[in-house]
Scaffold this motif. Structure first.
Motif, PDB file in Angstrom:
ATOM      1  N   ILE A   1       0.804  -1.223   0.000  1.00 50.35           N
ATOM      2  CA  ILE A   1       0.000   0.000   0.000  1.00 50.35           C
ATOM      3  C   ILE A   1       0.839   1.275   0.000  1.00 50.35           C
ATOM      4  O   ILE A   1       0.439   2.284  -0.566  1.00 50.35           O
ATOM      5  CB  ILE A   1      -0.988  -0.012   1.196  1.00 50.35           C
ATOM      6  N   ALA A   2       2.025   1.247   0.623  1.00 45.92           N
ATOM      7  CA  ALA A   2       2.854   2.465   0.711  1.00 45.92           C
ATOM      8  C   ALA A   2       3.192   2.995  -0.673  1.00 45.92           C
ATOM      9  O   ALA A   2       3.309   4.202  -0.883  1.00 45.92           O
ATOM     10  CB  ALA A   2       4.134   2.178   1.482  1.00 45.92           C
ATOM     11  N   PHE A   3       3.350   2.075  -1.634  1.00 46.66           N
ATOM     12  CA  PHE A   3       3.763   2.511  -2.967  1.00 46.66           C
ATOM     13  C   PHE A   3       2.673   2.300  -4.015  1.00 46.66           C
ATOM     14  O   PHE A   3       2.941   2.233  -5.202  1.00 46.66           O
ATOM     15  CB  PHE A   3       5.069   1.811  -3.361  1.00 46.66           C
ATOM     16  N   LYS A   4       1.420   2.230  -3.530  1.00 49.18           N
ATOM     17  CA  LYS A   4       0.285   2.044  -4.447  1.00 49.18           C
ATOM     18  C   LYS A   4       0.232   3.187  -5.460  1.00 49.18           C
ATOM     19  O   LYS A   4       0.042   2.982  -6.650  1.00 49.18           O
ATOM     20  CB  LYS A   4      -1.019   1.979  -3.643  1.00 49.18           C
ATOM     21  N   PHE A   5       0.411   4.420  -4.963  1.00 57.54           N
ATOM     22  CA  PHE A   5       0.385   5.605  -5.848  1.00 57.54           C
ATOM     23  C   PHE A   5       1.465   5.469  -6.923  1.00 57.54           C
ATOM     24  O   PHE A   5       1.244   5.765  -8.099  1.00 57.54           O
ATOM     25  CB  PHE A   5       0.629   6.897  -5.035  1.00 57.54           C
ATOM     26  N   ALA A   6       2.664   5.004  -6.500  1.00 56.83           N
ATOM     27  CA  ALA A   6       3.794   4.890  -7.429  1.00 56.83           C
ATOM     28  C   ALA A   6       3.506   3.809  -8.457  1.00 56.83           C
ATOM     29  O   ALA A   6       3.775   3.979  -9.646  1.00 56.83           O
ATOM     30  CB  ALA A   6       5.080   4.568  -6.673  1.00 56.83           C
ATOM     31  N   GLU A   7       2.923   2.710  -7.995  1.00 56.94           N
ATOM     32  CA  GLU A   7       2.619   1.609  -8.902  1.00 56.94           C
ATOM     33  C   GLU A   7       1.627   2.053  -9.973  1.00 56.94           C
ATOM     34  O   GLU A   7       1.851   1.857 -11.166  1.00 56.94           O
ATOM     35  CB  GLU A   7       2.034   0.426  -8.114  1.00 56.94           C
ATOM     36  N   MET A   8       0.530   2.697  -9.543  1.00 53.29           N
ATOM     37  CA  MET A   8      -0.504   3.112 -10.507  1.00 53.29           C
ATOM     38  C   MET A   8       0.056   4.124 -11.506  1.00 53.29           C
ATOM     39  O   MET A   8      -0.166   4.026 -12.702  1.00 53.29           O
ATOM     40  CB  MET A   8      -1.708   3.694  -9.764  1.00 53.29           C
ATOM     41  N   ASP A   9       0.782   5.098 -10.982  1.00 57.88           N
ATOM     42  CA  ASP A   9       1.354   6.147 -11.827  1.00 57.88           C
ATOM     43  C   ASP A   9       2.396   5.563 -12.785  1.00 57.88           C
ATOM     44  O   ASP A   9       2.382   5.829 -13.987  1.00 57.88           O
ATOM     45  CB  ASP A   9       1.997   7.217 -10.928  1.00 57.88           C
ATOM     46  N   TYR A  10       3.271   4.733 -12.236  1.00 57.86           N
ATOM     47  CA  TYR A  10       4.357   4.145 -13.018  1.00 57.86           C
ATOM     48  C   TYR A  10       3.797   3.247 -14.129  1.00 57.86           C
ATOM     49  O   TYR A  10       4.177   3.372 -15.294  1.00 57.86           O
ATOM     50  CB  TYR A  10       5.271   3.343 -12.088  1.00 57.86           C
ATOM     51  N   VAL A  11       2.874   2.354 -13.761  1.00 57.20           N
ATOM     52  CA  VAL A  11       2.312   1.411 -14.739  1.00 57.20           C
ATOM     53  C   VAL A  11       1.619   2.156 -15.883  1.00 57.20           C
ATOM     54  O   VAL A  11       1.810   1.837 -17.057  1.00 57.20           O
ATOM     55  CB  VAL A  11       1.334   0.422 -14.045  1.00 57.20           C
ATOM     56  N   ALA A  12       0.834   3.184 -15.551  1.00 54.99           N
ATOM     57  CA  ALA A  12       0.119   3.950 -16.580  1.00 54.99           C
ATOM     58  C   ALA A  12       1.105   4.606 -17.550  1.00 54.99           C
ATOM     59  O   ALA A  12       0.903   4.596 -18.776  1.00 54.99           O
ATOM     60  CB  ALA A  12      -0.760   5.011 -15.927  1.00 54.99           C
ATOM     61  N   LYS A  13       2.186   5.149 -17.001  1.00 60.85           N
ATOM     62  CA  LYS A  13       3.136   5.878 -17.859  1.00 60.85           C
ATOM     63  C   LYS A  13       4.014   4.920 -18.676  1.00 60.85           C
ATOM     64  O   LYS A  13       4.367   5.215 -19.813  1.00 60.85           O
ATOM     65  CB  LYS A  13       3.963   6.834 -17.004  1.00 60.85           C
ATOM     66  N   VAL A  14       4.345   3.769 -18.098  1.00 63.66           N
ATOM     67  CA  VAL A  14       5.089   2.757 -18.863  1.00 63.66           C
ATOM     68  C   VAL A  14       4.213   2.232 -20.005  1.00 63.66           C
ATOM     69  O   VAL A  14       4.677   2.052 -21.133  1.00 63.66           O
ATOM     70  CB  VAL A  14       5.559   1.593 -17.962  1.00 63.66           C
TER      71      VAL A  14
END
Length: 207
Positions: A54-67
């Motif tokens: 959960i700590a990096f949920k924001f990073a995962e969503m943002d990163y995956v969308a941009k990749v």
């Protein structure tokens, strides 16, 4: 400690970034980098964010969308250079959704993983709280508002232990250290290369 699938996300990540780093190192001047192989390597990092919870949920969503955007773009645009040139020409570099802006965000994701691995390698501790806090603080925190920073800080208490992370990644301590070190070395070359792409076009990297 193989789960039967034989899936080794860490090895795949380190091999993919090693290959890109070798391409960069093999030529004296700045080589053109294929967008398809770069975005494919970046997509291999996505499961890692998922494993951090959960700590990096924001990073995962943002990163995956941009990749995903870079992967789709690679169908019609061959290199990182020509992708940036197109955005500069269309005067949309800093606009939300631009490929160049997405590249900068993806690079931050790669950098965060690099710092995280460095911190894990330097620590004997089984807790990931310090390594993850340092990686977040160094790479993402300067660009995030108070609400996201607060959510991340709260999520740090739900991080897996180092042992749990290695289990999720299907690695033991020895193999994980090797792959993490390989990624740290290779990704530093790739990140520096991307920073130079931005700086050589006077685009800056702090936005």
């Amino acid at each position: 400690m193989d789960s039967g699938t034989g899936d080794k996300p860490l090895r795949k990540i380190s091999e993919a970034f090693n290959a890109i780093a070798n391409t960069i190192n093999s030529q004296h001047q700045q080589p053109d980098l294929e967008l398809a192989s770069f975005s494919r390597a970046c997509s291999l990092v996505s499961p890692l964010f998922r494993c951090l919870g959960i700590a990096f949920k924001f990073a995962e969503m943002d990163y995956v969308a941009k990749v995903n955007d870079l992967c789709e773009t690679s169908v019609s645009i061959l290199t990182l250079q020509s992708m940036m040139a197109k955005d500069i020409e269309n005067n949309c570099v800093r606009k939300p959704g631009s490929h160049t802006r997405n590249l900068l965000r993806v690079k931050r994701g790669l950098d965060m993983v690099r710092v995280l691995f460095e911190q894990i390698l330097a620590s004997e501790d089984n807790s990931l709280k310090n390594p993850a806090s340092k990686a977040y603080g160094q790479v993402f925190s300067p660009y995030h508002g108070w609400a996201i920073r607060k959510a991340v800080a709260a999520g740090m208490y739900a991080l897996p232990t180092k042992q749990q992370l290695l289990q999720k990644l299907n690695e033991d301590e020895v193999s994980a250290r090797t792959e993490m070190q390989n990624y740290v070395t290779a990704s530093a070359i790739v990140i520096m290369y991307i920073d130079k792409l931005f700086q050589s076009r006077n685009l800056g990297i702090d936005w």
